[in-house]
Scaffold this motif. Structure first.
Motif, short mmCIF file in Angstrom:
data_model
loop_
_atom_site.label_atom_id
_atom_site.label_comp_id
_atom_site.label_asym_id
_atom_site.label_seq_id
_atom_site.Cartn_x
_atom_site.Cartn_y
_atom_site.Cartn_z
N PHE A 197 14.43 7.52 2.46
CA PHE A 197 14.63 8.50 1.53
C PHE A 197 14.57 9.65 1.50
O PHE A 197 13.14 10.05 1.10
N ARG A 198 14.95 10.71 2.26
CA ARG A 198 14.48 11.93 2.47
C ARG A 198 14.94 12.89 1.53
O ARG A 198 14.29 13.89 1.34
N ASP A 199 15.92 12.93 0.65
CA ASP A 199 16.57 13.84 0.00
C ASP A 199 16.31 13.63 -1.57
O ASP A 199 17.12 13.04 -2.50
N VAL A 200 15.04 13.67 -1.97
CA VAL A 200 14.48 13.39 -3.20
C VAL A 200 14.28 14.60 -4.10
O VAL A 200 14.61 14.91 -5.19
N THR A 201 13.42 15.49 -3.63
CA THR A 201 13.21 16.79 -3.79
C THR A 201 12.62 17.65 -2.81
O THR A 201 12.45 17.41 -1.62
N ALA A 202 12.69 19.25 -3.08
CA ALA A 202 12.50 20.04 -2.32
C ALA A 202 11.02 20.32 -1.77
O ALA A 202 10.56 20.72 -0.83
N VAL A 203 10.03 19.77 -2.71
CA VAL A 203 8.75 19.75 -2.43
C VAL A 203 8.37 18.77 -1.14
O VAL A 203 8.71 17.53 -1.15
N PRO A 204 7.55 19.29 -0.10
CA PRO A 204 7.21 18.49 0.93
C PRO A 204 6.34 17.25 0.75
O PRO A 204 5.20 17.17 1.57
N LEU A 205 6.33 16.45 -0.20
CA LEU A 205 5.45 15.34 -0.72
C LEU A 205 6.39 14.16 -0.35
O LEU A 205 7.62 13.85 -0.39
N VAL A 220 0.91 -1.16 0.02
CA VAL A 220 -0.32 -0.04 0.00
C VAL A 220 0.86 1.21 0.11
O VAL A 220 1.77 1.47 0.88
N VAL A 221 0.59 2.21 -0.85
CA VAL A 221 1.53 3.47 -1.13
C VAL A 221 0.46 4.56 -0.77
O VAL A 221 -0.39 4.70 -1.38
N SER A 222 0.90 5.23 0.28
CA SER A 222 -0.06 6.48 0.78
C SER A 222 0.96 7.55 0.35
O SER A 222 2.03 7.83 0.41
N GLY A 223 0.41 8.84 0.36
CA GLY A 223 1.11 10.28 0.32
C GLY A 223 0.73 11.12 1.46
O GLY A 223 -0.08 10.80 2.32
N SER A 224 1.66 12.03 1.45
CA SER A 224 1.70 13.16 2.49
C SER A 224 2.34 14.57 2.07
O SER A 224 2.98 13.99 1.14
N VAL A 225 1.71 15.32 2.41
CA VAL A 225 2.17 16.78 2.26
C VAL A 225 2.76 17.51 3.32
O VAL A 225 1.96 18.61 3.77
N THR A 226 3.78 16.94 4.01
CA THR A 226 4.25 17.56 5.27
C THR A 226 5.76 17.84 5.04
O THR A 226 6.30 16.56 4.78
N PRO A 227 6.59 18.85 5.59
CA PRO A 227 7.89 18.62 5.55
C PRO A 227 8.64 17.57 6.68
O PRO A 227 9.75 17.11 6.15
N ALA A 228 7.87 17.25 7.64
CA ALA A 228 8.57 16.28 8.41
C ALA A 228 8.30 14.82 7.79
O ALA A 228 9.20 13.72 8.23
N HIS A 229 7.58 14.48 6.81
CA HIS A 229 7.35 13.16 6.31
C HIS A 229 7.74 13.15 4.72
O HIS A 229 6.87 12.45 3.91
N LYS A 230 8.54 14.22 4.17
CA LYS A 230 8.80 14.35 2.75
C LYS A 230 9.66 12.97 2.42
O LYS A 230 10.40 12.32 3.26
N GLY A 231 9.81 13.02 1.16
CA GLY A 231 10.71 11.80 0.46
C GLY A 231 10.07 10.29 0.59
O GLY A 231 8.67 10.47 0.36
#
Length: 625
Positions: A102-110, A79-90
């Protein structure tokens, strides 16, 4: 006037075509002037747009979170879920055994969070499939990426549109309540519908374009090179021998761990396109032990990671008293260095007599303005010019004084160097001194190692495009010292050296307490370990270089010796005239500032608790050896 004259002055009847054109022009004017003209103040229009945009982003975050993507990969349900918060990016892979992050994917907090269902069938697939399972899982997961992206993009677009509409309605409701009237003017219903549609579409498009552009511009294709592991997964991955003990106690739990480890292996394996060389050997980096009995515990990490060399950047003791180096403590070091040599430099909490005592331990090489050839690497080490508790500037904690003392010592440490010498690793206890020496020497330094500040430097600071050298600042391996209190983690690192002498990878450990990861302490097992992994970009070194354990460890020689290997033979870098200048022509510009981490707590708590059965010769023995 005659009747015929009156008829001649009457306007001609409009033609049907002319009437249609006039009506069409009137409709166009009404559409432009009425439907798309806002009858409200500019500030209200601005508030309406901002509220709608914020509501759109919030609703998009909710939409990607509550609408997960479900699929089956290599017969494992995920199951793949999404989030849009800086604390749970990557990208994270979560299980009851721990997390792979893996935290360092993009600067977008996705954030995308993969949760595999580790049931009995999945365990059988993973344990019986072996390497085939790992390959199939990764391949099939990559095939799902396009549909996964479409799934979350669709959810985000729907969320943006709904959120923008809600935001617009909220503003209308607020206006109605505050002004006690209908926010839509009489006779402008069509205008409001058109304006609302325009606002929703504009907010949705701007948010999507902004997010996509930011994600695209900040996306890092090498995101897989930096990741963290936590929980039981980290305990087992860090020390694989524990899995055998767990298997003996609970075979079912051990199989479940193996299944998750295989998933981790599939997700962290470097792409086949990379040209990372085979590992020649691993180096353990430790610092600031401060007389805490941790060497017996480090042995299992040395064995698990096939460590062939240990580098210790000082502060072995608390107050520089050789009585702290008790017989049992020295024996714990000797048991390791009998098979794994150690390079050691003096810290500011070590006295000259402590340095000499360490040099007496078989397998320990103490460096002070000396160079040693170690398994193909050329390493230069300098002892700290300060001594804790010494009078005057040598014992000062004032930032300005420390900066001056360290910078002067850095210039002194390099003034007699063979200016064409190339250093694979430059060691100093305090980062300010290591940075000053590296700045002075320029491109002839590949990496620096230091400690002192009781915290590992940030991952982003390990290798930066702003400088030529890799910066390895280690935390406190002794958890702040024998007498320290608090939640300071035990930190150390494992550096991998390739067969071509490139630094390829570093694993950075942070452990809650060295007493906890014991299978007899089941209530704490799995909550102790965490580690980060970082892959380095290749450096410009000579293509003919080789590193091997067979090269062994040589005898230290003064750094001014003329028989040191020159940079032209060791590196493809061509040194400039500035790099070959004498030290007094270059003003060091340290990257870091002085930081006396731990000194205040040690000074406050040492007192009578410090071993006193023997005393150092005073005061000359407290200087630099």
């Amino acid at each position: 006037m005659s009747e015929s004259d009156q008829r001649s002055e009457e306007p001609a009847a409009p033609s049907p075509a002319g009437t249609f054109r006039r009506r069409l022009s009137s409709v166009r004017r009404y559409t432009v002037q009425q439907m798309f003209r806002r009858p409200e103040h500019p500030w209200r229009a601005a508030v309406r747009f901002v509220v709608s945009l914020l509501a759109a982003l919030a609703m998009a975050g909710i939409a990607v979170s509550i609408y997960p993507y479900r699929t089956t990969v290599a017969n494992v349900d995920i199951v793949v879920s999404g989030s849009v918060t800086p604390a749970h990016k990557g990208i994270t892979v979560d299980s009851s055994l721990g997390s792979l992050q893996f935290r360092d994917v993009t600067a977008v907090p996705l954030g995308l969070h993969v949760t595999p269902r580790i049931d009995l069938d999945a365990v059988r697939e993973a344990t019986n499939g072996g390497a085939t399972f790992t390959t199939d899982f990764r391949s099939q997961l990559e095939d799902r990426i396009p549909s996964m992206v479409l799934h979350f993009a669709g959810a985000a677009i729907i969320g943006l549109a709904v959120g923008a509409l809600i935001g617009d309605l909220l503003v209308d409701g607020a206006v109605s309540v505050l002004a006690n009237r209908d926010p839509v003017r009489s006779g402008s219903r069509r205008h409001r519908l058109a304006a609302t549609g325009t606002l929703v579409a504009t907010s949705t498009v701007l948010a999507m374009v902004g997010l996509a552009a930011t994600a695209g511009l900040t996306y890092r294709s090498d995101w897989w090179q930096r990741y963290a592991v936590t929980g039981l997964l980290a305990d087992i991955a860090a020390t694989p021998d524990k899995l055998a003990a767990l298997d003996a106690r609970d075979a079912g739990a051990a199989d479940k761990v193996r299944a998750v480890l295989r998933l981790q292996d599939a997700l962290t394996r470097p792409p086949t396109s990379t040209d990372t060389p085979p590992t020649a050997y691993n180096v353990m980096l430790i610092s600031d032990v401060h007389r805490r009995d941790i060497y017996n515990y480090l042995q299992e990490y040395i064995d698990a990671n096939d460590v062939r060399l240990i580098i210790n950047t000082g502060d072995e003791t608390l107050v520089g008293n050789t009585a702290e180096l008790t017989g049992s403590y020295v024996d714990s070091i000797r048991r390791i260095t009998e098979t794994t040599p150690m390079i050691w430099i003096k810290g500011n909490h070590d006295s000259g007599s402590v340095a000499r005592r360490m040099a007496d331990i078989p397998g320990v090489t103490v460096l002070d303005q000396e160079v040693v050839a170690a398994m193909g690497l050329q390493i230069y080490g300098v002892g700290d010019p300060r001594t804790y508790g010494a009078p005057g500037d040598a014992g000062s904690d004032d930032v300005e004084v420390v900066t001056r003392v360290q910078t002067e010592a850095a210039v002194s440490a390099v003034e007699n160097l063979n200016r064409e010498t190339y250093f694979d690793l430059l060691l100093a206890h305090e980062p300010i001194m290591a940075d000053a020496m590296a700045t002075t020497l320029g491109p002839s330094v590949r990496a620096v190692g230091a400690g002192h500040v009781h915290n590992q430097n940030d991952t982003a600071d390990l290798q930066s495009g702003d400088r030529d050298y890799i910066r390895l600042i280690e935390g406190t391996t002794g958890l702040g010292g024998l007498l320290a209190q608090g939640s300071t983690p035990m930190e150390f690192s494992i550096l991998s050296v390739g067969t071509n002498c490139q630094y390829t990878r570093i694993i950075r450990y942070a452990l809650a307490d060295p007493a906890l990861p014991d299978l007899t302490r089941g209530e704490t097992y799995g909550n102790n370990s965490a580690f980060d992994v970082h892959y380095f970009q290749p450096q410009p070194i000579d293509a003919e270089r080789t590193c091997s354990v067979d090269d062994g460890l040589g005898e230290p020689v003064p750094a001014s010796a003329t028989n040191l290997t020159t940079v032209q033979e060791w590196s493809s870098v061509e040194l400039s005239d500035d790099a070959l200048a004498t030290p007094d022509e270059i003003t060091p510009e340290p990257v870091s500032t002085a930081d006396e981490a731990g000194d205040a707590s040690i000074a406050a708590t040492a007192g009578d608790s410090t071993p006193t059965q023997a005393t150092d010769p005073s005061p000359s023995s407290t200087g630099t050896p």
